[in-house]
Design a protein around this motif. Structure first.
Motif, PDB file in Angstrom:
ATOM      1  N   HIS A   1       1.379   5.412  -0.250  1.00 35.90           N
ATOM      2  CA  HIS A   1       1.037   7.016  -0.427  1.00 35.90           C
ATOM      3  C   HIS A   1       1.402   7.720  -1.473  1.00 35.90           C
ATOM      4  O   HIS A   1       2.434   7.702  -1.974  1.00 35.90           O
ATOM      5  CB  HIS A   1       1.506   7.486   1.021  1.00 35.90           C
ATOM      6  CG  HIS A   1       2.906   7.669   1.201  1.00 35.90           C
ATOM      7  ND1 HIS A   1       3.699   8.628   0.357  1.00 35.90           N
ATOM      8  CD2 HIS A   1       4.077   6.998   1.965  1.00 35.90           C
ATOM      9  CE1 HIS A   1       4.923   8.543   0.613  1.00 35.90           C
ATOM     10  NE2 HIS A   1       5.259   7.806   1.355  1.00 35.90           N
TER      11      HIS A   1
ATOM     12  N   MET B   1      -4.279   6.883  -2.288  1.00 37.95           N
ATOM     13  CA  MET B   1      -3.780   5.670  -1.735  1.00 37.95           C
ATOM     14  C   MET B   1      -3.826   4.559  -2.727  1.00 37.95           C
ATOM     15  O   MET B   1      -4.852   4.347  -3.572  1.00 37.95           O
ATOM     16  CB  MET B   1      -4.465   5.292  -0.461  1.00 37.95           C
ATOM     17  CG  MET B   1      -4.266   6.198   0.580  1.00 37.95           C
ATOM     18  SD  MET B   1      -2.610   6.707   1.158  1.00 37.95           S
ATOM     19  CE  MET B   1      -2.164   5.053   1.936  1.00 37.95           C
TER      20      MET B   1
ATOM     21  N   LEU C   1       0.954  -1.193   0.235  1.00 39.85           N
ATOM     22  CA  LEU C   1       0.031  -0.065  -0.043  1.00 39.85           C
ATOM     23  C   LEU C   1       1.024   1.196   0.195  1.00 39.85           C
ATOM     24  O   LEU C   1       1.655   1.554   0.982  1.00 39.85           O
ATOM     25  CB  LEU C   1      -0.986  -0.004   1.209  1.00 39.85           C
ATOM     26  CG  LEU C   1      -1.724   1.093   1.477  1.00 39.85           C
ATOM     27  CD1 LEU C   1      -2.652   1.630   0.175  1.00 39.85           C
ATOM     28  CD2 LEU C   1      -2.406   1.365   2.736  1.00 39.85           C
TER      29      LEU C   1
ATOM     30  N   ILE D   1      -2.965   4.716   9.277  1.00 33.49           N
ATOM     31  CA  ILE D   1      -3.498   3.393   8.822  1.00 33.49           C
ATOM     32  C   ILE D   1      -3.637   2.467  10.047  1.00 33.49           C
ATOM     33  O   ILE D   1      -2.823   2.226  10.936  1.00 33.49           O
ATOM     34  CB  ILE D   1      -2.278   2.654   8.011  1.00 33.49           C
ATOM     35  CG1 ILE D   1      -1.720   4.013   6.839  1.00 33.49           C
ATOM     36  CG2 ILE D   1      -2.686   1.587   7.225  1.00 33.49           C
ATOM     37  CD1 ILE D   1      -2.784   4.301   5.935  1.00 33.49           C
TER      38      ILE D   1
ATOM     39  N   SER E   1      -9.738   4.816  -0.340  1.00 31.67           N
ATOM     40  CA  SER E   1      -8.358   4.936  -1.071  1.00 31.67           C
ATOM     41  C   SER E   1      -8.254   6.414  -1.469  1.00 31.67           C
ATOM     42  O   SER E   1      -7.337   6.929  -2.131  1.00 31.67           O
ATOM     43  CB  SER E   1      -8.711   4.172  -2.444  1.00 31.67           C
ATOM     44  OG  SER E   1      -9.532   4.881  -3.074  1.00 31.67           O
TER      45      SER E   1
END
Length: 230
Positions: free
Chosen positions: A80, A113, A78, A229, A138
């Motif tokens: 940023h 995201m 994941l 998160i 997201s």
């Protein structure tokens, strides 16, 4: 007339007001900072390209609060991507670059995201990016600042820290395609409407995050966006 079920409206608070800005569509600009384009394996000023997220991907974070973004399923990577978001307040099609500022309602801080592993696999197979970009939560976003309060934002530091460590830092003036150019180009393909949001691109330094990480993004004049998160 009765709805089968109550329709959901995604709305964003407005700084200094009790008003809410209803979101219509989310357009995202890809590879719009030179150094980010290079780190993703590209160079040069290619024509701007766009992808979309559904409005229910928005994770609205109130001023001064810390939003909680669940770590999404089906990914181990994941990433940023810190961005300045432009809110459209006046619709139009085939908008001239010189007229684009008339269509800007305001600005916000946003995060695009990305499930990078799923996006990468989609790229290799020539498939759409939806699984990598358009998942739930997201698109964390902070409150909107009216352009009448901020003025047109054409420069200013954009940055992101993760657990206090700098990850991304650049200047909005380094956008490959300016906000005005983005609006003009996008309006050739879609008739823009009030409520549309444009995520204007991310600078270099994109990287992975994990559960527990605290992300703090900023653009000069727009405060901070804080997301953890979980």
């Amino acid at each position: 007339m009765q709805y089968v079920f109550q329709p959901q409206i995604q709305a964003i608070p407005v700084v200094g007001s009790d008003q809410m800005f209803p979101a219509r569509r989310i357009y995202c600009v890809g590879r719009n900072y030179v150094e980010h384009a290079i780190e993703m394996g590209h160079s040069g000023r290619e024509a701007p390209f766009f992808f979309m997220k559904p409005t229910d991907a928005l994770l609205v974070v109130a001023n001064g609060q810390v939003g909680e973004m669940p770590y999404p399923s089906m990914t181990n990577d994941l990433h940023h991507e810190m961005e300045m978001v432009v809110a459209i307040g006046k619709g139009g099609k085939d908008i001239a670059v010189a007229d684009a500022p008339q269509h800007i309602w305001g600005y916000a801080l946003g995060l695009d995201m990305t499930r990078r592993d799923l996006q990468g696999e989609a790229k290799k197979q020539g498939r759409p990016w939806d699984l990598g970009k358009a998942f739930d939560a997201s698109a964390p976003i902070g409150p909107l600042h009216r352009v009448q309060d901020t003025g047109l934002i054409t420069q200013g530091t954009i940055s992101l820290t993760v657990n206090g460590e700098h990850r991304q830092k650049s200047d909005v003036k380094k956008l490959i395609w300016s906000v005005d150019e983005m609006i003009a180009h996008l309006s050739k393909y879609f008739e823009l409407q009030p409520g549309d949001l444009i995520f204007s691109g991310t600078p270099e330094g994109v990287a992975a995050v994990k559960k527990g990480d605290l992300l703090v993004g900023a653009v000069d004049g727009l405060g901070e966006l804080k997301v953890r998160i979980v």
